[in-house]
Write a protein that holds these residues in place. Structure first.
Motif, PDB file in Angstrom:
ATOM      1  N   PRO A 257       0.831  -1.207   0.000  1.00 46.64           N
ATOM      2  CA  PRO A 257       0.000   0.000   0.000  1.00 46.64           C
ATOM      3  C   PRO A 257       0.864   1.255   0.000  1.00 46.64           C
ATOM      4  CG  PRO A 257       0.079  -0.952   2.200  1.00 46.64           C
ATOM      5  CD  PRO A 257       0.770  -1.935   1.301  1.00 46.64           C
ATOM      6  N   CYS A 258       0.348   2.301  -0.554  1.00 43.96           N
ATOM      7  CA  CYS A 258       1.093   3.551  -0.714  1.00 43.96           C
ATOM      8  C   CYS A 258       1.049   4.350   0.586  1.00 43.96           C
ATOM      9  CB  CYS A 258       0.485   4.350  -1.850  1.00 43.96           C
ATOM     10  SG  CYS A 258       1.418   5.824  -2.325  1.00 43.96           S
ATOM     11  N   CYS A 259       2.157   4.907   0.954  1.00 41.93           N
ATOM     12  CA  CYS A 259       3.507   4.831   0.414  1.00 41.93           C
ATOM     13  C   CYS A 259       4.492   5.025   1.560  1.00 41.93           C
ATOM     14  CB  CYS A 259       3.783   5.917  -0.626  1.00 41.93           C
ATOM     15  SG  CYS A 259       2.979   5.681  -2.221  1.00 41.93           S
ATOM     16  N   PHE A 260       5.671   4.444   1.427  1.00 46.18           N
ATOM     17  CA  PHE A 260       6.820   4.672   2.293  1.00 46.18           C
ATOM     18  C   PHE A 260       8.049   4.826   1.411  1.00 46.18           C
ATOM     19  CE2 PHE A 260       4.535   2.136   5.627  1.00 46.18           C
ATOM     20  CZ  PHE A 260       4.584   3.084   6.641  1.00 46.18           C
ATOM     21  N   SER A 261       8.889   5.796   1.691  1.00 47.83           N
ATOM     22  CA  SER A 261      10.225   5.786   1.106  1.00 47.83           C
ATOM     23  C   SER A 261      11.083   4.802   1.889  1.00 47.83           C
ATOM     24  CB  SER A 261      10.857   7.174   1.143  1.00 47.83           C
ATOM     25  OG  SER A 261      11.156   7.561   2.473  1.00 47.83           O
ATOM     26  N   VAL A 262      12.140   4.340   1.255  1.00 47.23           N
ATOM     27  CA  VAL A 262      13.034   3.382   1.923  1.00 47.23           C
ATOM     28  C   VAL A 262      13.640   3.973   3.199  1.00 47.23           C
ATOM     29  CG1 VAL A 262      15.199   2.093   1.679  1.00 47.23           C
ATOM     30  CG2 VAL A 262      13.493   2.053  -0.161  1.00 47.23           C
ATOM     31  N   PRO A 263      14.169   5.217   3.195  1.00 48.09           N
ATOM     32  CA  PRO A 263      14.777   5.723   4.434  1.00 48.09           C
ATOM     33  C   PRO A 263      13.802   5.818   5.602  1.00 48.09           C
ATOM     34  CG  PRO A 263      15.512   7.009   2.554  1.00 48.09           C
ATOM     35  CD  PRO A 263      14.405   6.136   2.065  1.00 48.09           C
ATOM     36  N   ARG A 264      12.528   6.094   5.337  1.00 49.20           N
ATOM     37  CA  ARG A 264      11.601   6.297   6.459  1.00 49.20           C
ATOM     38  C   ARG A 264      11.229   4.994   7.142  1.00 49.20           C
ATOM     39  NH1 ARG A 264       5.807   7.436   7.367  1.00 49.20           N
ATOM     40  NH2 ARG A 264       5.313   7.200   5.153  1.00 49.20           N
ATOM     41  N   ARG A 265      11.217   3.882   6.417  1.00 44.90           N
ATOM     42  CA  ARG A 265      10.711   2.658   7.013  1.00 44.90           C
ATOM     43  C   ARG A 265      11.721   1.510   7.016  1.00 44.90           C
ATOM     44  NH1 ARG A 265       5.549   0.640   8.448  1.00 44.90           N
ATOM     45  NH2 ARG A 265       5.981  -1.270   9.598  1.00 44.90           N
ATOM     46  N   SER A 266      12.529   1.375   5.966  1.00 46.00           N
ATOM     47  CA  SER A 266      13.254   0.122   5.753  1.00 46.00           C
ATOM     48  C   SER A 266      14.710   0.137   6.183  1.00 46.00           C
ATOM     49  CB  SER A 266      13.175  -0.268   4.266  1.00 46.00           C
ATOM     50  OG  SER A 266      11.830  -0.380   3.846  1.00 46.00           O
ATOM     51  N   GLU A 293       2.875  17.274   2.770  1.00 50.31           N
ATOM     52  CA  GLU A 293       3.277  17.008   4.147  1.00 50.31           C
ATOM     53  C   GLU A 293       4.622  16.301   4.146  1.00 50.31           C
ATOM     54  OE1 GLU A 293       1.719  14.798   8.256  1.00 50.31           O
ATOM     55  OE2 GLU A 293       0.379  15.031   6.520  1.00 50.31           O
ATOM     56  N   ASP A 294       5.473  16.667   5.105  1.00 47.99           N
ATOM     57  CA  ASP A 294       6.756  15.997   5.330  1.00 47.99           C
ATOM     58  C   ASP A 294       6.520  14.906   6.371  1.00 47.99           C
ATOM     59  OD1 ASP A 294       9.277  15.173   6.013  1.00 47.99           O
ATOM     60  OD2 ASP A 294      10.015  17.147   6.617  1.00 47.99           O
ATOM     61  N   TYR A 295       6.608  13.642   5.944  1.00 49.86           N
ATOM     62  CA  TYR A 295       6.338  12.511   6.821  1.00 49.86           C
ATOM     63  C   TYR A 295       7.575  12.029   7.584  1.00 49.86           C
ATOM     64  CZ  TYR A 295       1.576  11.758   5.126  1.00 49.86           C
ATOM     65  OH  TYR A 295       0.239  11.894   4.847  1.00 49.86           O
ATOM     66  N   TYR A 296       8.736  12.615   7.341  1.00 49.36           N
ATOM     67  CA  TYR A 296       9.950  12.104   7.975  1.00 49.36           C
ATOM     68  C   TYR A 296       9.973  12.414   9.460  1.00 49.36           C
ATOM     69  CZ  TYR A 296      11.754  10.825   3.449  1.00 49.36           C
ATOM     70  OH  TYR A 296      11.910  10.219   2.237  1.00 49.36           O
ATOM     71  N   TRP A 297      10.382  11.412  10.245  1.00 47.85           N
ATOM     72  CA  TRP A 297      10.440  11.544  11.701  1.00 47.85           C
ATOM     73  C   TRP A 297      11.867  11.820  12.191  1.00 47.85           C
ATOM     74  CZ3 TRP A 297      13.629   7.750  13.669  1.00 47.85           C
ATOM     75  CH2 TRP A 297      13.800   6.598  12.892  1.00 47.85           C
ATOM     76  N   PHE A 298      12.780  12.053  11.281  1.00 44.09           N
ATOM     77  CA  PHE A 298      14.179  12.309  11.613  1.00 44.09           C
ATOM     78  C   PHE A 298      14.738  13.273  10.573  1.00 44.09           C
ATOM     79  CE2 PHE A 298      13.994   8.782   8.668  1.00 44.09           C
ATOM     80  CZ  PHE A 298      14.931   9.113   7.713  1.00 44.09           C
ATOM     81  N   SER A 299      15.895  13.812  10.870  1.00 47.22           N
ATOM     82  CA  SER A 299      16.718  14.540   9.904  1.00 47.22           C
ATOM     83  C   SER A 299      18.133  14.004  10.011  1.00 47.22           C
ATOM     84  CB  SER A 299      16.721  16.049  10.184  1.00 47.22           C
ATOM     85  OG  SER A 299      15.456  16.630   9.953  1.00 47.22           O
ATOM     86  N   THR A 517       6.005  14.358  16.737  1.00 42.48           N
ATOM     87  CA  THR A 517       4.803  14.243  17.563  1.00 42.48           C
ATOM     88  C   THR A 517       3.647  13.568  16.834  1.00 42.48           C
ATOM     89  OG1 THR A 517       4.202  16.511  16.926  1.00 42.48           O
ATOM     90  CG2 THR A 517       5.371  16.219  19.021  1.00 42.48           C
ATOM     91  N   ALA A 518       3.904  12.923  15.716  1.00 40.62           N
ATOM     92  CA  ALA A 518       2.879  12.183  14.991  1.00 40.62           C
ATOM     93  C   ALA A 518       3.299  10.720  14.875  1.00 40.62           C
ATOM     94  CB  ALA A 518       2.645  12.802  13.613  1.00 40.62           C
ATOM     95  N   ASP A 519       2.502   9.925  14.179  1.00 47.36           N
ATOM     96  CA  ASP A 519       2.824   8.520  13.953  1.00 47.36           C
ATOM     97  C   ASP A 519       3.935   8.438  12.898  1.00 47.36           C
ATOM     98  OD1 ASP A 519       2.985   5.851  13.294  1.00 47.36           O
ATOM     99  OD2 ASP A 519       0.876   5.615  12.793  1.00 47.36           O
ATOM    100  N   PRO A 520       5.100   7.892  13.238  1.00 45.33           N
ATOM    101  CA  PRO A 520       6.215   7.900  12.277  1.00 45.33           C
ATOM    102  C   PRO A 520       6.010   6.957  11.101  1.00 45.33           C
ATOM    103  CG  PRO A 520       6.810   6.641  14.220  1.00 45.33           C
ATOM    104  CD  PRO A 520       5.491   7.275  14.514  1.00 45.33           C
ATOM    105  N   TYR A 521       5.087   6.012  11.231  1.00 42.99           N
ATOM    106  CA  TYR A 521       4.930   5.003  10.188  1.00 42.99           C
ATOM    107  C   TYR A 521       3.549   5.043   9.531  1.00 42.99           C
ATOM    108  CZ  TYR A 521       9.210   3.380  12.345  1.00 42.99           C
ATOM    109  OH  TYR A 521      10.488   3.317  12.851  1.00 42.99           O
ATOM    110  N   ARG A 522       2.959   6.227   9.512  1.00 41.16           N
ATOM    111  CA  ARG A 522       1.735   6.398   8.729  1.00 41.16           C
ATOM    112  C   ARG A 522       2.058   6.235   7.243  1.00 41.16           C
ATOM    113  NH1 ARG A 522       0.336  12.238   9.392  1.00 41.16           N
ATOM    114  NH2 ARG A 522       2.609  12.368   9.627  1.00 41.16           N
ATOM    115  N   LEU A 523       1.130   5.687   6.509  1.00 42.58           N
ATOM    116  CA  LEU A 523       1.274   5.637   5.060  1.00 42.58           C
ATOM    117  C   LEU A 523       1.100   7.033   4.478  1.00 42.58           C
ATOM    118  CD1 LEU A 523      -0.823   2.443   4.292  1.00 42.58           C
ATOM    119  CD2 LEU A 523       1.646   2.689   3.946  1.00 42.58           C
TER     120      LEU A 523
END
Length: 531
Positions: A257-266, A293-299, A517-523
């Motif tokens: 299901p859409c979508c995750f970039s590789v750095p954010r999840r894998s 929206e920027d979904y990244y939980w890190f920099s 402060t949000a869910d880091p692994y939302r699609l």
């Protein structure tokens, strides 16, 4: 910022906008932005144009600067009180763009101290209270001399002054302005550029997005096409070979299901950080993770993320490969031995996207995904100006203590400390962080500069020591906000504190402390496609 003891360090909040003032009353307005953030400003901006940015100041002189030289005793009781002094830089020091000016009013009864560059009509900084520091940004392409003076005033009248003369050299060469690849190959043939011997290009997507390396003699190509290769770099023999410099990419993402970039999840970002310090860098597209929206939980600077989808990283790979080949041999050797090749070139990539150092220290210079910067020539010209004794430092972090729960401590590396809020009842968190692991290959002393880049109104940074190398962070639960990143408004739930260190010549690439402060692994939905 809420409160700060009168220690010799200053922390700045860098957001989106312009500060039109050319002077500073010495106080601090919460949310104040360092001027010069406009990325469209000319890279050759002159001194007067940069002056608007120079009211910012961070940290202050090292504590040992206040120690009397050996052999000097206490001053006699009837001696004149100490006057105004410039502690840093010293007479005759080399400056490329930014001079970190530390000064001490001594026992003067001054109500304002002004920092001037000779020949200008307005002061760069006006300070009424400590910390006594001013960042003076000069024309990065100028050559000659620069004289900086600090003037102490009482009721508007000058009561003392101190001056220091500096040697000004360009931060860039003027080489390779056109036909960049041919220029680098000519420099390699002449023995003045390192070229690509010992460099590996690793394609991990079955040549889906392929960097053409035919023009880079010496590059070793490795093509991985198995199903897991793009999501699992860092463990193959070429990834672990500390004798090579590796640049790789995989234009892959989770799309169903859409979508995750590789750095954010894998990715294992901790392992990637280790490989980064062994001269390995991999790039991926953000694919829907950095749109409206920027979904990244890190920099982090330890993995490359490009704005867009398949193939969007190729421009970045080409620019980095050319800048790598253009390095003078002694600079390449020093960086490679220390494991800082990509640290230095990530600095080059981010700095040359902006008009100057002032803009480099702002939010806009450090999005989580990088758009095409149109900065290839500037990258090569900055890399060409490096030498074994003229290299950027590396900012590194250590968490001393914190109250985030173990499960909220998602990433802790020297380059990136990422925390994710999971306790819905918590209203604030605290961390103490040290910059003492930061390093400079040239042996120059470092100054420490902390900037709040996101969630400006929700994060306090208070230095705990005289040089600003240790800070206490208070992070209140911050709401989603909208910031301009890569020229577009984007929503984000990420709070960001960036550490930059300066070695008298260059700033470092940033090291980050982040709070999500949000869910880091939302699609990320397919509609999150702004670019």
């Amino acid at each position: 910022m809420r409160s700060m003891p009168a220690v010799l360090a200053l922390v700045w909040l860098a957001g989106c906008g312009d500060d039109g003032a050319t002077t500073d009353d010495g106080g601090f307005d919460e949310g104040e932005v360092e001027a010069g953030a406009d990325a469209d400003a000319d890279a050759d901006a002159d001194v007067a144009a940069d002056a608007d940015a120079d009211t910012d100041a961070d940290g202050d002189a090292d504590a040992d600067l206040d120690v009397a030289p050996d052999g000097e005793g206490d001053a006699p009781e009837d001696a004149a009180p100490p006057g105004l002094a410039i502690l840093r830089p010293a007479e005759g020091d080399l400056v490329l763009e930014t001079a970190v000016v530390d000064f001490d009013p001594g026992a003067l009864a001054a109500d304002a101290l002004e920092v001037w560059v000779d020949g200008e009509t307005d002061p760069r900084c006006v300070r009424a209270d400590p910390p006594w520091r001013c960042l003076v940004h000069l024309d990065p392409r100028a050559r000659g001399t620069a004289t900086i003076r600090v003037v102490a005033r009482a009721a508007g009248a000058e009561i003392d002054r101190a001056t220091v003369g500096l040697v000004k050299e360009p931060e860039f060469t003027e080489e390779c302005a056109t036909d960049s690849l041919a220029c680098v190959r000519d420099l390699v043939a002449a023995g003045t550029a390192a070229g690509w011997d010992g460099v590996v290009y690793e394609n991990m997507d079955g040549l889906h997005a392929n960097l053409d390396t035919s023009g880079y003699p010496g590059v070793t190509r490795i093509e991985n096409s198995d199903a897991l290769s793009g999501r699992n770099p860092g463990s193959r023999p070429q990834d672990l070979d500390t004798a090579t410099v590796l640049l790789g990419n995989a234009s892959v993402a989770q799309t169903s299901p859409c979508c995750f970039s590789v750095p954010r999840r894998s990715l294992s970002l901790s392992s990637i950080s280790d490989r980064f310090r062994e001269n390995k860098l991999w790039w991926y597209p953000e694919h829907r993770d950095h749109g409206y929206e920027d979904y990244y939980w890190f920099s982090t600077v330890t993995v490359g993320i490009s704005q867009g989808s398949s193939g969007s990283e190729i421009d970045e790979l080409r620019s980095l490969m050319l800048a790598l080949g253009a390095l003078p041999p002694e600079a390449r050797a020093a960086l490679q031995e220390a494991g800082q090749v990509w640290s230095a070139l990530q600095y080059v990539s981010r700095r040359t996207r902006m008009a100057g150092d002032a803009a480099y220290l702002t939010t806009q210079a450090h999005p989580n995904a990088l758009a095409d910067g149109g900065n290839l020539v500037a990258m090569m010209q900055m890399a060409r100006a490096f030498a074994a004794d003229r290299l950027p430092p590396a900012a590194r972090l250590e968490v001393l203590d914190e109250d985030f729960a173990t499960g909220e401590r998602r990433l802790t590396t020297p380059e990136s400390v990422a925390r994710v809020w999971t306790d819905t009842t918590a209203t604030e968190h605290r961390l103490r962080v040290s910059a003492s692991p930061s390093v400079d290959l040239t042996g120059r002393p470092l100054t420490y500069h902390w900037f709040v880049l996101r969630a400006v109104d929700w994060i306090d940074v208070v230095p705990e020591d005289a040089d600003g190398s240790v800070v206490a962070l208070t992070i209140r639960r911050h709401p989603e906000e909208t910031l301009e990143l890569n020229g577009q408004p984007r929503r984000t739930s990420l709070g960001v504190v960036a550490l930059f260190v300066h070695n008298g010549l260059y700033f470092s690439p940033p090291a980050f402390v982040t709070s999500f402060t949000a869910d880091p692994y939302r699609l990320a939905p397919n509609e999150n496609n702004l670019d």
